[in-house]
Design a protein around this motif. Sequence first.
Motif, PDB file in Angstrom:
ATOM      1  N   ALA A 120       1.380   6.629  -7.235  1.00 52.61           N
ATOM      2  CA  ALA A 120      -0.120   7.115  -7.300  1.00 52.61           C
ATOM      3  C   ALA A 120       0.185   8.620  -7.207  1.00 52.61           C
ATOM      4  CB  ALA A 120      -1.213   6.766  -6.562  1.00 52.61           C
ATOM      5  N   LEU A 121       0.825   9.213  -5.962  1.00 60.41           N
ATOM      6  CA  LEU A 121       1.163  10.476  -5.623  1.00 60.41           C
ATOM      7  C   LEU A 121       2.057  11.051  -6.857  1.00 60.41           C
ATOM      8  CD1 LEU A 121       0.702  12.809  -3.795  1.00 60.41           C
ATOM      9  CD2 LEU A 121       2.960  11.884  -2.683  1.00 60.41           C
ATOM     10  N   ALA A 122       3.130  10.228  -7.531  1.00 59.92           N
ATOM     11  CA  ALA A 122       3.776  10.857  -8.336  1.00 59.92           C
ATOM     12  C   ALA A 122       3.300  11.003  -9.620  1.00 59.92           C
ATOM     13  CB  ALA A 122       5.168   9.799  -8.612  1.00 59.92           C
ATOM     14  N   VAL A 123       2.515  10.047 -10.059  1.00 59.31           N
ATOM     15  CA  VAL A 123       1.818  10.321 -11.167  1.00 59.31           C
ATOM     16  C   VAL A 123       0.730  11.490 -10.970  1.00 59.31           C
ATOM     17  CG1 VAL A 123       0.003   9.018 -12.546  1.00 59.31           C
ATOM     18  CG2 VAL A 123       1.771   7.878 -11.914  1.00 59.31           C
ATOM     19  N   CYS A 124       0.000  11.284  -9.876  1.00 54.88           N
ATOM     20  CA  CYS A 124      -1.096  12.590  -9.808  1.00 54.88           C
ATOM     21  C   CYS A 124      -0.094  14.027  -9.864  1.00 54.88           C
ATOM     22  CB  CYS A 124      -1.654  12.471  -8.454  1.00 54.88           C
ATOM     23  SG  CYS A 124      -3.017  11.337  -8.523  1.00 54.88           S
ATOM     24  N   ILE A 125       0.827  14.212  -9.375  1.00 53.88           N
ATOM     25  CA  ILE A 125       1.484  15.300  -9.713  1.00 53.88           C
ATOM     26  C   ILE A 125       2.094  15.688 -10.802  1.00 53.88           C
ATOM     27  CG2 ILE A 125       3.906  16.592  -8.662  1.00 53.88           C
ATOM     28  CD1 ILE A 125       2.886  16.141  -5.916  1.00 53.88           C
ATOM     29  N   VAL A 126       2.529  14.883 -11.473  1.00 47.86           N
ATOM     30  CA  VAL A 126       2.971  15.017 -12.842  1.00 47.86           C
ATOM     31  C   VAL A 126       1.747  15.491 -13.881  1.00 47.86           C
ATOM     32  CG1 VAL A 126       3.801  14.060 -14.975  1.00 47.86           C
ATOM     33  CG2 VAL A 126       4.989  13.485 -12.989  1.00 47.86           C
ATOM     34  N   ALA A 127       0.494  14.607 -13.424  1.00 49.10           N
ATOM     35  CA  ALA A 127      -0.654  15.150 -14.167  1.00 49.10           C
ATOM     36  C   ALA A 127      -1.304  16.441 -13.836  1.00 49.10           C
ATOM     37  CB  ALA A 127      -1.835  13.804 -13.842  1.00 49.10           C
ATOM     38  N   LEU A 128      -1.088  16.862 -12.542  1.00 49.24           N
ATOM     39  CA  LEU A 128      -1.289  18.320 -11.969  1.00 49.24           C
ATOM     40  C   LEU A 128      -0.413  19.181 -12.961  1.00 49.24           C
ATOM     41  CD1 LEU A 128      -1.788  17.654  -8.468  1.00 49.24           C
ATOM     42  CD2 LEU A 128      -3.641  18.693  -9.749  1.00 49.24           C
ATOM     43  N   VAL A 129       0.725  19.096 -12.962  1.00 55.77           N
ATOM     44  CA  VAL A 129       1.562  19.982 -13.614  1.00 55.77           C
ATOM     45  C   VAL A 129       1.168  20.144 -15.275  1.00 55.77           C
ATOM     46  CG1 VAL A 129       3.946  20.618 -14.535  1.00 55.77           C
ATOM     47  CG2 VAL A 129       3.439  19.627 -12.220  1.00 55.77           C
ATOM     48  N   ILE A 130       0.708  18.915 -15.915  1.00 55.64           N
ATOM     49  CA  ILE A 130       0.369  18.907 -17.295  1.00 55.64           C
ATOM     50  C   ILE A 130      -1.028  19.585 -17.364  1.00 55.64           C
ATOM     51  CG2 ILE A 130      -0.486  17.497 -19.153  1.00 55.64           C
ATOM     52  CD1 ILE A 130       1.723  15.544 -18.288  1.00 55.64           C
ATOM     53  N   THR A 131      -1.978  19.303 -16.515  1.00 51.77           N
ATOM     54  CA  THR A 131      -3.190  19.846 -16.596  1.00 51.77           C
ATOM     55  C   THR A 131      -3.208  21.269 -16.503  1.00 51.77           C
ATOM     56  OG1 THR A 131      -3.998  18.858 -14.539  1.00 51.77           O
ATOM     57  CG2 THR A 131      -4.494  17.797 -16.372  1.00 51.77           C
ATOM     58  N   ALA A 132      -2.290  21.678 -15.497  1.00 52.20           N
ATOM     59  CA  ALA A 132      -2.347  23.256 -15.289  1.00 52.20           C
ATOM     60  C   ALA A 132      -1.784  23.929 -16.506  1.00 52.20           C
ATOM     61  CB  ALA A 132      -1.428  23.662 -13.833  1.00 52.20           C
ATOM     62  N   ASN A 133      -1.065  23.438 -17.100  1.00 49.53           N
ATOM     63  CA  ASN A 133      -0.302  24.016 -18.464  1.00 49.53           C
ATOM     64  C   ASN A 133      -1.419  24.091 -19.560  1.00 49.53           C
ATOM     65  OD1 ASN A 133       2.127  24.786 -17.041  1.00 49.53           O
ATOM     66  ND2 ASN A 133       3.106  22.928 -17.614  1.00 49.53           N
ATOM     67  N   VAL A 134      -1.928  22.971 -19.518  1.00 50.71           N
ATOM     68  CA  VAL A 134      -2.888  22.871 -20.758  1.00 50.71           C
ATOM     69  C   VAL A 134      -4.165  23.983 -20.475  1.00 50.71           C
ATOM     70  CG1 VAL A 134      -4.657  21.282 -21.965  1.00 50.71           C
ATOM     71  CG2 VAL A 134      -2.274  20.430 -21.300  1.00 50.71           C
ATOM     72  N   GLY A 135      -4.628  23.861 -19.314  1.00 55.77           N
ATOM     73  CA  GLY A 135      -5.600  24.852 -18.854  1.00 55.77           C
ATOM     74  C   GLY A 135      -7.084  24.461 -19.511  1.00 55.77           C
ATOM     75  N   GLY A 136      -8.037  25.374 -19.812  1.00 54.65           N
ATOM     76  CA  GLY A 136      -9.275  25.143 -20.382  1.00 54.65           C
ATOM     77  C   GLY A 136     -10.047  24.007 -19.698  1.00 54.65           C
ATOM     78  N   ASN A 137     -10.544  23.215 -20.505  1.00 58.90           N
ATOM     79  CA  ASN A 137     -11.205  21.851 -19.891  1.00 58.90           C
ATOM     80  C   ASN A 137     -10.468  21.043 -19.146  1.00 58.90           C
ATOM     81  OD1 ASN A 137     -13.552  22.931 -21.129  1.00 58.90           O
ATOM     82  ND2 ASN A 137     -13.377  21.739 -22.963  1.00 58.90           N
ATOM     83  N   PRO A 192       0.769  -1.185   0.064  1.00 61.38           N
ATOM     84  CA  PRO A 192       0.053  -0.036  -0.025  1.00 61.38           C
ATOM     85  C   PRO A 192       0.943   1.435   0.126  1.00 61.38           C
ATOM     86  CG  PRO A 192      -0.793  -1.579   1.402  1.00 61.38           C
ATOM     87  CD  PRO A 192       0.475  -2.131   1.057  1.00 61.38           C
ATOM     88  N   THR A 193       1.806   1.127   0.725  1.00 54.55           N
ATOM     89  CA  THR A 193       3.049   2.352   0.777  1.00 54.55           C
ATOM     90  C   THR A 193       3.437   2.776  -0.693  1.00 54.55           C
ATOM     91  OG1 THR A 193       3.069   2.227   2.990  1.00 54.55           O
ATOM     92  CG2 THR A 193       4.856   3.609   1.986  1.00 54.55           C
ATOM     93  N   ARG A 194       3.832   1.691  -1.318  1.00 54.59           N
ATOM     94  CA  ARG A 194       4.375   1.758  -2.697  1.00 54.59           C
ATOM     95  C   ARG A 194       3.400   2.355  -3.550  1.00 54.59           C
ATOM     96  NH1 ARG A 194       9.303  -1.197  -3.550  1.00 54.59           N
ATOM     97  NH2 ARG A 194      10.096  -2.228  -1.931  1.00 54.59           N
ATOM     98  N   ILE A 195       2.124   1.780  -3.543  1.00 50.09           N
ATOM     99  CA  ILE A 195       1.235   2.278  -4.470  1.00 50.09           C
ATOM    100  C   ILE A 195       0.916   3.654  -4.037  1.00 50.09           C
ATOM    101  CG2 ILE A 195      -1.272   2.031  -4.974  1.00 50.09           C
ATOM    102  CD1 ILE A 195      -0.813  -1.013  -4.439  1.00 50.09           C
ATOM    103  N   PHE A 196       0.784   3.993  -2.858  1.00 49.81           N
ATOM    104  CA  PHE A 196       0.665   5.613  -2.521  1.00 49.81           C
ATOM    105  C   PHE A 196       1.800   6.082  -3.297  1.00 49.81           C
ATOM    106  CE2 PHE A 196       2.636   8.703   0.112  1.00 49.81           C
ATOM    107  CZ  PHE A 196       1.621   9.759   0.264  1.00 49.81           C
ATOM    108  N   HIS A 197       3.193   5.858  -3.019  1.00 49.25           N
ATOM    109  CA  HIS A 197       4.243   6.708  -3.693  1.00 49.25           C
ATOM    110  C   HIS A 197       4.015   6.796  -5.284  1.00 49.25           C
ATOM    111  CE1 HIS A 197       6.874   5.768   0.162  1.00 49.25           C
ATOM    112  NE2 HIS A 197       6.336   7.081   0.027  1.00 49.25           N
TER     113      HIS A 197
END
Length: 86
Positions: free
Chosen positions: A19-36, A12-17
């Motif tokens: 998943a957190l890494a993937v979410c942070i990368v996706a957050l940066v990408i979606t913030a740069n894309v903007g819009g929808n 569970p701790t490995r999955i957490f790490h």
Amino acid sequence: MTQHTVRIWDLPTRIFHWALAVCIVALVITANVGGNAMVWHFRLGYTVLALLVFRLVWGLVGGRWSRFSAFLYSPARLLRYLRGTP
């Protein structure tokens, strides 16, 4: 030469790490894309919040290797050090 296994984190701790890494990368990408993509940005933000809450709970009640008490220095000991008290 004999080998022995040293456990660091449980699954569970490995999955957490990861998943957190993937979410942070996706957050940066979606913030740069903007819009929808901002809809997904907010969803990912809530996912990160849920992951952090999970990790806090898992750090208290989870497996031996994931508990905060298994850390090299406990959070209480770290706070004492930062405050300069013995």
